[in-house]
Design an enzyme around this catalytic site. Structure first.
Site, PDB file in Angstrom:
ATOM      1  N   SER A  36       1.698   2.612  -1.597  1.00 28.89           N
ATOM      2  CA  SER A  36       1.804   3.247  -0.820  1.00 28.89           C
ATOM      3  C   SER A  36       0.204   2.589   0.862  1.00 28.89           C
ATOM      4  O   SER A  36       0.297   2.176   1.690  1.00 28.89           O
ATOM      5  CB  SER A  36      -0.692   4.464  -1.460  1.00 28.89           C
ATOM      6  OG  SER A  36      -0.722   5.305  -0.003  1.00 28.89           O
ATOM      7  N   THR A  37      -1.647   3.043   0.909  1.00 25.72           N
ATOM      8  CA  THR A  37      -2.022   2.407   1.459  1.00 25.72           C
ATOM      9  C   THR A  37      -1.968   1.042   1.955  1.00 25.72           C
ATOM     10  O   THR A  37      -2.470  -0.094   0.194  1.00 25.72           O
ATOM     11  CB  THR A  37      -3.553   2.825   1.264  1.00 25.72           C
ATOM     12  OG1 THR A  37      -3.816   4.263   0.878  1.00 25.72           O
ATOM     13  CG2 THR A  37      -5.041   2.562   1.801  1.00 25.72           C
TER      14      THR A  37
ATOM     15  N   HIS B  87       4.231   5.922   0.307  1.00 29.43           N
ATOM     16  CA  HIS B  87       3.744   7.231   0.496  1.00 29.43           C
ATOM     17  C   HIS B  87       4.231   6.760   1.993  1.00 29.43           C
ATOM     18  O   HIS B  87       2.920   6.391   2.950  1.00 29.43           O
ATOM     19  CB  HIS B  87       2.390   7.029   0.176  1.00 29.43           C
ATOM     20  CG  HIS B  87       2.741   7.541  -0.938  1.00 29.43           C
ATOM     21  ND1 HIS B  87       1.053   7.335  -2.285  1.00 29.43           N
ATOM     22  CD2 HIS B  87       3.894   7.687  -1.878  1.00 29.43           C
ATOM     23  CE1 HIS B  87       1.978   7.818  -3.659  1.00 29.43           C
ATOM     24  NE2 HIS B  87       3.088   7.751  -3.589  1.00 29.43           N
TER      25      HIS B  87
ATOM     26  N   MET C  32      -4.022   4.324  -2.260  1.00 27.73           N
ATOM     27  CA  MET C  32      -4.458   4.958  -2.981  1.00 27.73           C
ATOM     28  C   MET C  32      -3.884   5.645  -4.267  1.00 27.73           C
ATOM     29  O   MET C  32      -2.841   5.874  -4.152  1.00 27.73           O
ATOM     30  CB  MET C  32      -4.882   6.008  -2.350  1.00 27.73           C
ATOM     31  CG  MET C  32      -5.701   5.312  -1.041  1.00 27.73           C
ATOM     32  SD  MET C  32      -6.151   6.534   0.415  1.00 27.73           S
ATOM     33  CE  MET C  32      -6.706   8.181  -0.375  1.00 27.73           C
TER      34      MET C  32
ATOM     35  N   ASP D  77      -0.596   7.064  -8.497  1.00 30.51           N
ATOM     36  CA  ASP D  77       1.094   7.093  -8.709  1.00 30.51           C
ATOM     37  C   ASP D  77       1.461   6.217  -8.652  1.00 30.51           C
ATOM     38  O   ASP D  77       1.327   4.710  -8.811  1.00 30.51           O
ATOM     39  CB  ASP D  77       1.740   7.376  -7.232  1.00 30.51           C
ATOM     40  CG  ASP D  77       2.730   8.255  -7.048  1.00 30.51           C
ATOM     41  OD1 ASP D  77       3.249   8.695  -8.337  1.00 30.51           O
ATOM     42  OD2 ASP D  77       3.342   8.250  -6.008  1.00 30.51           O
TER      43      ASP D  77
END
Length: 353
Positions: free
Chosen positions: A170-171, A197, A290, A293
């Protein structure tokens, strides 16, 4: 208190972003700037904890500003404002390559600017807080599957043969993925499936860029594709990526189920479907991001006999996802991003799809 500098050429947007952020008691806007040149001066003067930065600005745009900050050695987290368009996606990926930390997308089709900024705030505030944790965070102790604590990689090999690699990020993920794929010396002998993401449009452009950095063929998954060795299938924004068995082979499946862990695509959806089809013949990798998940799906893979890798805290932009996998005891190895390509090659060496 988290100190934020807001940079946008629109005085209305600067005011609305400021009002949105300062509703949170942990955030204060210490200054604003109308373009990149002014932003560079304000960063030097105010030393903010975070900068929010528009891409389209006069004199010096957002991409040029990020590049200038990084060239000056300033590592302040920078969150870009982007649009859900082809041009916006391309500019955002350029900004991430130049050193931006993350981005938020401006909503379209809303009734008013204030409503639009409210929606941005819902996405922006958690990212700011994730990038600037408040207080002193205790040093994490990685608890890999099997019980022993590690801070660096243990040279362990999967007990079961690897038939596929599944990845979640993600991030900070686009840059981590770029680095891992660019550092592979050769195509992996197994397929790779990736959930990053990201919204629609962004994932297709990310796949195209990742396809150019190394030996792996990277595509945005279209659904019903046979999994081929040396290929990576990136989940499209807004859709879950799963795998299904078909005869002796395995294919991709795109679904429109509800968000899991507040996101679609979700890493847990991919990991769980992979376990259902391939059992423990899996290598799972959880990169910077973040939230949590991927934690539960990684646990299922570990319990099935698969092997789980997590990016370490020092090289993660946000140690949320890999940290959750690690502290839950699912990670067999916790690795800096610069050693992950080598670990993937070693773990899949001599295997067959």
């Amino acid at each position: 208190m988290i100190r934020v500098l807001v940079v946008d050429d629109s005085v209305v947007i600067r005011r609305l972003v400021t009002q949105t952020l300062e509703r949170d008691p942990d955030i204060t806007v210490v200054g604003t700037a109308a373009d990149g040149r002014l932003a560079l001066a304000k960063v030097a003067q105010l030393d903010p904890d975070v900068v929010t930065l528009d891409i389209e600005m006069p004199r010096m745009n957002g991409i040029e500003t990020v590049a200038a900050l990084r060239a000056a050695g300033r590592q302040v987290p920078v969150i870009m404002f982007s649009t859900l368009t082809e041009r916006g996606a391309a500019a955002t990926l350029d900004a991430l390559t130049a050193g931006a930390t993350d981005y938020v997308t401006k909503p379209s089709g809303t009734g008013s600017m204030a409503t639009a900024l409210e929606r941005v705030g819902v996405e922006l505030v958690p990212k700011i807080k994730a990038l600037v944790p408040q207080g002193t965070r205790p040093a994490a102790t990685a608890r890999p599957a099997g019980g022993r604590a590690v801070q660096t990689a243990r040279r362990t090999s999967p007990v079961k043969p690897v038939r596929a690699v599944v990845v979640g990020s993600s991030t900070g993920g686009p840059e981590a993925l770029r680095r891992v794929l660019s550092e592979l010396d050769a195509r992996l002998p197994v397929p790779m499936l990736v959930v990053q993401h990201m919204p629609p449009v962004f994932t297709r452009q990310l796949a195209e860029r990742l396809d150019r950095v190394g030996p792996t063929t990277v595509v945005e998954a279209a659904g019903n594709e046979p999994l081929l060795p040396g290929h990576a299938y990136l989940a499209p924004g807004g859709r879950h990526l799963e795998v299904v068995g078909q005869g002796a082979g395995v294919r991709t499946l795109l679904t429109d189920g509800p968000p899991v862990n507040f996101t679609r695509p979700a890493v847990d959806v991919l990991f769980r479907s992979a376990v259902r089809v391939l059992g423990g013949d899996l290598l799972a990798l959880v990169l910077t991001g973040m939230g949590s998940d991927g934690r539960d799906g990684a646990g299922e893979i570990a319990r099935a006999g698969g092997h789980v890798l997590a990016q370490d805290e020092q090289t993660s932009v946000v140690w949320g996802m890999p940290g959750a996998v690690t502290t839950a005891g699912h990670a067999h190895q916790v690795l800096p991003v610069g050693t992950i390509a080598q670990a993937l090659a070693a773990a899949t060496s001599g295997t067959r799809p």
